[in-house]
Design an enzyme around this catalytic site. Sequence first.
Site, PDB file in Angstrom:
ATOM      1  N   TYR A  91       0.825  -1.206   0.000  1.00  0.00           N
ATOM      2  CA  TYR A  91       0.000   0.000   0.000  1.00  0.00           C
ATOM      3  C   TYR A  91       0.858   1.255   0.000  1.00  0.00           C
ATOM      4  O   TYR A  91       1.539   1.533   0.979  1.00  0.00           O
ATOM      5  CB  TYR A  91      -0.913  -0.023   1.220  1.00  0.00           C
ATOM      6  CG  TYR A  91      -2.122   0.874   1.122  1.00  0.00           C
ATOM      7  CD1 TYR A  91      -2.132   2.122   1.712  1.00  0.00           C
ATOM      8  CD2 TYR A  91      -3.260   0.457   0.440  1.00  0.00           C
ATOM      9  CE1 TYR A  91      -3.251   2.942   1.629  1.00  0.00           C
ATOM     10  CE2 TYR A  91      -4.385   1.263   0.349  1.00  0.00           C
ATOM     11  CZ  TYR A  91      -4.370   2.511   0.949  1.00  0.00           C
ATOM     12  OH  TYR A  91      -5.486   3.307   0.856  1.00  0.00           O
TER      13      TYR A  91
ATOM     14  N   TYR B  34      -5.640   6.491  -7.224  1.00  0.00           N
ATOM     15  CA  TYR B  34      -5.876   6.158  -5.821  1.00  0.00           C
ATOM     16  C   TYR B  34      -7.242   5.494  -5.658  1.00  0.00           C
ATOM     17  O   TYR B  34      -8.274   6.075  -6.009  1.00  0.00           O
ATOM     18  CB  TYR B  34      -5.803   7.405  -4.942  1.00  0.00           C
ATOM     19  CG  TYR B  34      -5.928   7.049  -3.481  1.00  0.00           C
ATOM     20  CD1 TYR B  34      -7.004   7.466  -2.724  1.00  0.00           C
ATOM     21  CD2 TYR B  34      -4.952   6.257  -2.870  1.00  0.00           C
ATOM     22  CE1 TYR B  34      -7.110   7.119  -1.392  1.00  0.00           C
ATOM     23  CE2 TYR B  34      -5.070   5.900  -1.540  1.00  0.00           C
ATOM     24  CZ  TYR B  34      -6.142   6.341  -0.804  1.00  0.00           C
ATOM     25  OH  TYR B  34      -6.247   5.988   0.521  1.00  0.00           O
TER      26      TYR B  34
END
Lengths: 410, 162
Positions: free
Chosen positions: A291, A341
Amino acid sequence: MSRYLRDRYAIVGVGETPYRRGAGMSTRALATLAIRNAIADAGLSPADVDGVMSYFWVQGDSTFTPAVAGDLGIRPNFYIDVQGGGSSTEALVGIAMGAIEAGMCKVVVIYRAMNGYSQVRPGGTGARAVAPIADDMLHTRAYGMQTAAHQFAFTFMRHMHDFDTRPEQVSMVKVVHSEHASNNPKALYRNRVSVDEVLSSRMICTPLHLLDCCVESDNGTAIVVTSAERARHLRHTPVLVKAVVGRCNKPRLDMHYQHGPITTTAGAYAKELLWPNAGVSPEEVDLTGSYDAFTFTSLLLFEDYGFCGKGEGGRYVSDGTTRLGGRRPSNTSGGLLCEGYTHGMSLVIENVRQLRHDADDSCPLSSDGRRRHTYDHREGGCRQVKRAEVAANLGWAYPGTGSAMVLARG
Amino acid sequence: MPLELNPLEGHHAEYFQYCARGEFRLQKCNACGRLRYPPGSACPWCAQADFQWTPVEGRGTVHSYFEVHHAIQPAFKPFVPYLVLLVDLEAQKGVPTANEALRVVGNLVAADGRLAPAELVSRVGIGSRVQMRFTAIAPGLGLPQWQIDESAPQPRPWRYQE
């Protein structure tokens, strides 16, 4: 997940919208587009889908299932929309498996749709920046500690203090992911950047420069989960779920910094479930999705999940290991730092395509519609990891909350 | 500084009301005797609810910090770069386990209570010794802040360097 569900469930379809700044679409429309793509990718139709799950971060930043399922002609036997961020994709895969195992449904689509550029920006600007401060937020927001960057910065700074982690090392996460993005036609930012460019981009809050922070984009993403048995009859090579950990935490969820070391993140706890349940070790993983809301989160995840020792993350992300062509490529799409994103779903989607040996780069298509990968990773070239068999996705909500999944080519 | 607040409830209100009177008080669990921070409805170690607001010395060491150069909240834009500190209180350090402490967030402020200017900011980092003072934030509500503890020996602090 207990070991008897290992390899019993699969991701069979993935889909997304383009990644844009200013999509001109509602989150409802982004969701239905992504879901339609994912269902078609699976070789299914909406009538085959009977489970729907989604997540939102801030109230109103997504559209819930009733509208989305209605628009697609899906009649759920089970649905749930939950609040969550970067630890949600993996957590929802685990819950989907449980719901299917319990006979609540058979085929689940999980989606995340967000106008992260045009509406609610993850960076915290806009209406959220001036929202009235209530209750426990007085312990943070009243001090100008509000955004995700602020919430993670104590951990990052202490890590540099404890382990002499250098800004040049941290910036390599962006450098490497930008190289990967240059081989991803759908990435929002495809230019390759250098360490100097990252370090000379303006400082946001120590230790994060602008280029250490992920993009804000409008997009929808979706994945389809079903049993491994059902997966065998569908369009692609199944990508099997070997293990899942969802929303695993350090002590003191009220303020995790009360329980140190503050450089240790949720992965240190999650790994105790992940690897035994998966029946593999980090050494056997061929590629990762770590991440990258910020460069530094990616680095910490590698440490706490055991890809390297504690404090060695700076070296791990800057010695070539994570590059395409390296020992264990990571975020091969360019990730959240470059592609778009998505609160993490895009990182799962990329690894599913990698494990199918079908990364959507610009390698030539053969007559059967599949790409013939060259494994030449130069700029604009191939993005496929050779012999990708096992992948790990490492999710992150906060330093104290995370998730993870091990996937394998079926 | 102009911050908009919602009405506070229960133990949050009490904490900041004590701060308005210049007192730093934390909840001390009646059952196990531990102080807790941040204020909460039960004890994180023994889960019991009954407590007493207990005075605690506002002195500690900077455990970590960050320096904001790009402010999101309009109220903070004039003060960039400003410091946000995570301070280990002297009280109950390393209790109940070595990695635990009462860690209180606050800004670095100058003697006048305003956010510290650049020359003060550059003196503070990990390891700095700080002491608490209070700023009025709204009628009847005070906000704990940190200033350099001039009475304590100061190590050379760790600061972010490029």
